[in-house]
Structure formats: C-alpha cells, structure tokens
Design an enzyme around this catalytic site. Sequence first.
Site, PDB file in Angstrom:
ATOM      1  N   PRO A   2       0.824  -1.201   0.000  1.00 16.66           N
ATOM      2  CA  PRO A   2       0.000   0.000   0.000  1.00 16.66           C
ATOM      3  C   PRO A   2       0.857   1.249   0.000  1.00 16.66           C
ATOM      4  O   PRO A   2       1.779   1.377   0.805  1.00 16.66           O
ATOM      5  CB  PRO A   2      -0.789  -0.109   1.309  1.00 16.66           C
ATOM      6  CG  PRO A   2      -0.076  -1.122   2.133  1.00 16.66           C
ATOM      7  CD  PRO A   2       1.062  -1.675   1.364  1.00 16.66           C
ATOM      8  N   GLU A   3       0.535   2.150  -0.880  1.00 17.34           N
ATOM      9  CA  GLU A   3       1.187   3.454  -0.906  1.00 17.34           C
ATOM     10  C   GLU A   3       0.169   4.482  -0.421  1.00 17.34           C
ATOM     11  O   GLU A   3      -0.898   4.101   0.071  1.00 17.34           O
ATOM     12  CB  GLU A   3       1.690   3.743  -2.333  1.00 17.34           C
ATOM     13  CG  GLU A   3       2.561   2.606  -2.879  1.00 17.34           C
ATOM     14  CD  GLU A   3       3.115   2.880  -4.267  1.00 17.34           C
ATOM     15  OE1 GLU A   3       3.355   4.057  -4.599  1.00 17.34           O
ATOM     16  OE2 GLU A   3       3.305   1.914  -5.030  1.00 17.34           O
ATOM     17  N   HIS A  92      -3.804 -16.324   8.245  1.00 18.69           N
ATOM     18  CA  HIS A  92      -2.992 -15.106   8.251  1.00 18.69           C
ATOM     19  C   HIS A  92      -3.597 -13.964   9.056  1.00 18.69           C
ATOM     20  O   HIS A  92      -3.164 -12.827   8.933  1.00 18.69           O
ATOM     21  CB  HIS A  92      -2.668 -14.632   6.834  1.00 18.69           C
ATOM     22  CG  HIS A  92      -2.026 -15.683   5.988  1.00 18.69           C
ATOM     23  ND1 HIS A  92      -0.821 -16.267   6.313  1.00 18.69           N
ATOM     24  CD2 HIS A  92      -2.435 -16.290   4.853  1.00 18.69           C
ATOM     25  CE1 HIS A  92      -0.511 -17.176   5.409  1.00 18.69           C
ATOM     26  NE2 HIS A  92      -1.470 -17.219   4.510  1.00 18.69           N
ATOM     27  N   ARG A 111       2.589 -11.780   4.509  1.00 17.07           N
ATOM     28  CA  ARG A 111       4.057 -11.797   4.624  1.00 17.07           C
ATOM     29  C   ARG A 111       4.565 -11.268   5.960  1.00 17.07           C
ATOM     30  O   ARG A 111       5.749 -11.413   6.262  1.00 17.07           O
ATOM     31  CB  ARG A 111       4.662 -10.999   3.457  1.00 17.07           C
ATOM     32  CG  ARG A 111       4.494 -11.722   2.133  1.00 17.07           C
ATOM     33  CD  ARG A 111       4.913 -10.861   0.961  1.00 17.07           C
ATOM     34  NE  ARG A 111       6.359 -10.733   0.857  1.00 17.07           N
ATOM     35  CZ  ARG A 111       6.959 -10.017  -0.078  1.00 17.07           C
ATOM     36  NH1 ARG A 111       6.241  -9.362  -0.979  1.00 17.07           N
ATOM     37  NH2 ARG A 111       8.262  -9.922  -0.111  1.00 17.07           N
TER      38      ARG A 111
END
Length: 271
Positions: A2-3, A92, A111
């Site tokens: 995400p930016e 997750h 991740r």
Amino acid sequence: MPELPEVETIVRDLGRLVRGATISRVEVLKPDLIEGGSPAKFARGLEGKRIAGVSRRAKNIVFDLGADRLIVNLGMTGRLLVVPAVDADPPHAGVRIALSDGRILLYHDVRRFGRLEVSSAEEWARRDEALGYEPLGDDLTAETLHELAGRSRVAVKTWMMDQKRIVGIGNIYASEACHRAEIDPRRPASSLTLDEAASLHAAIRATLTEAIEFRGTTLLDYRDASGGEGGFAARLRVYDREGEPCPRCGSTIERIVQGGRATFFCQQCQE
DNA sequence: AACGCGCCCTGTCCGC
DNA sequence: TGCGGACAGGGCGCGT
C-alpha cells in the site's frame, strides 16, 4: 503493497466505520507484528480505549486514542478490515481488535512485513516530525522539491521513494509519476531543472489524487477496510505494463531494475 | 552523510 | 506434473 492512495482510502473508510467505537478486547495471534513492547503490553494499551479519530501520516494509519496513538504500517501485504466476529479467523489473521459493538477490527498480513505499535501522543509527534513532506500538503512546493532533489545524486525514481524526503510514494506511483512528468527515472535527482521539478511535483500530486479517487491500486493483495478492491489498476499508464504500448507515444514500455525494484517507463517520451 | 545492499516472510507464477 | 528460482506494492539495519 500500500502506498499513499491505498492507505488514505483505508483511513477514510475507517473514519466512517470505527470512529467513536470502543475497544473491548485485543488478541495478538502473530507476536512478531508488534513493535515497541510485548504483545501483552500492546493489548493492555488498547483495551478500554475509545477511537476518537483515524488519520494518515506517510504510509501509516494513525488511530487517535486520546493520550495514546495506535500506529499501523501495512508493509507489503497488510490489510486492516472491519468484519463481523464470525469472519475474524481467516488464515494469516495477525491481530484481532474486538469493538464493544461486536465487530472486529482485523489486522491481516500474509508476509508479516507490517507493524503495529501503541505509543504516546508525544512520542508519535516526535517520529512524525522526522518524516518527510506530505506530497499533497501545501508545504511541499515545486521549489522545495527542486531544492531537496538538488542534494541527491540518486536516480530520481529511487529518490522519490525515500520517506525521509517525500512520503507516501512507493514503487507503483514512482514509475507512474515519472511517466506523467516525462522524466527518465534513471536521471540523478540533482539533474532536474526547476521546470522539470515543477513538472514532477504536479505529476506526483495528480497521480496520487487520481489514485485516491479510484480507491487505490489492487494488483494482488490490497483491499480496503471492507475487503473491496481498488479501481486504479486499469488506469496505470506504465506500471506492470512491460511490452505494451506507451499511452502517450505508442512506443514499447520497458522494465528495468533500480535498487532491486522494478521500474516501468517509456524510453521514447521520458527524457 | 549518503548510498546500496541484504534481509524480514509467504505465496504465486514461470520456465525447464 | 513437479520443482526450483525469481519476484511481489515496504522499511530497517548494516557496511562502505
């Protein structure tokens, strides 16, 4: 992952969804996600607190809890989802923040490059100050960008991604902004003329603003706070479009590697 | 100091 | 079909 546009979309969603809610219970399922103290201390720092507001600083999501702040950085694959309790146990799942109305604010991260931290408002204010300019704020003028760029010989695309200078721009929007500004991403930042810096400044703002309007870019992992995808992927001009025609000149879009990250650009119209 | 690199971690995709 | 390697949107710490 995400930016700025993706984080901004999530923050706006969360403002609507959880502002005013009270945190009842916190479960840390993946302890390595917690920064700045033990998971138990993290949970104690949140339980019983009311979420007074949600804002963004750089790529961080900042929850205002009164005297304290909850800071969430999503890393590459982090998601912050508001879900009913029955949906709060997917693979997750990293942190479950139960709200007193029964909903769960779920931090999900495949991740686990993301981080969550509770800190005092004062401590956060100090860290905030160390971060670079917000590209959509009034403080960052074309002249300031030109001056900052003049101090660095790093390739301009890599330079744009350093959060100590300008925040919020990651690998996708760095390529996109260079293309929009017609600037070769390999150029040393210090080689930009004032006109080129002004062009890049405008391109950054236009790119990020448009991406926010489309609720961010979903290539694989990004989801908004309700689990929905962003709509900007179809609007990308060069990113992930190696071999396709440049939307400006029709020449072939190329992929190179800079600082270990993929860069997409058009050799023909970016100089 | 500024910069470049390796690393954190899991999943997916591609070529052989 | 199966396997190994490359790669994925971020950010930190290290050595030079």
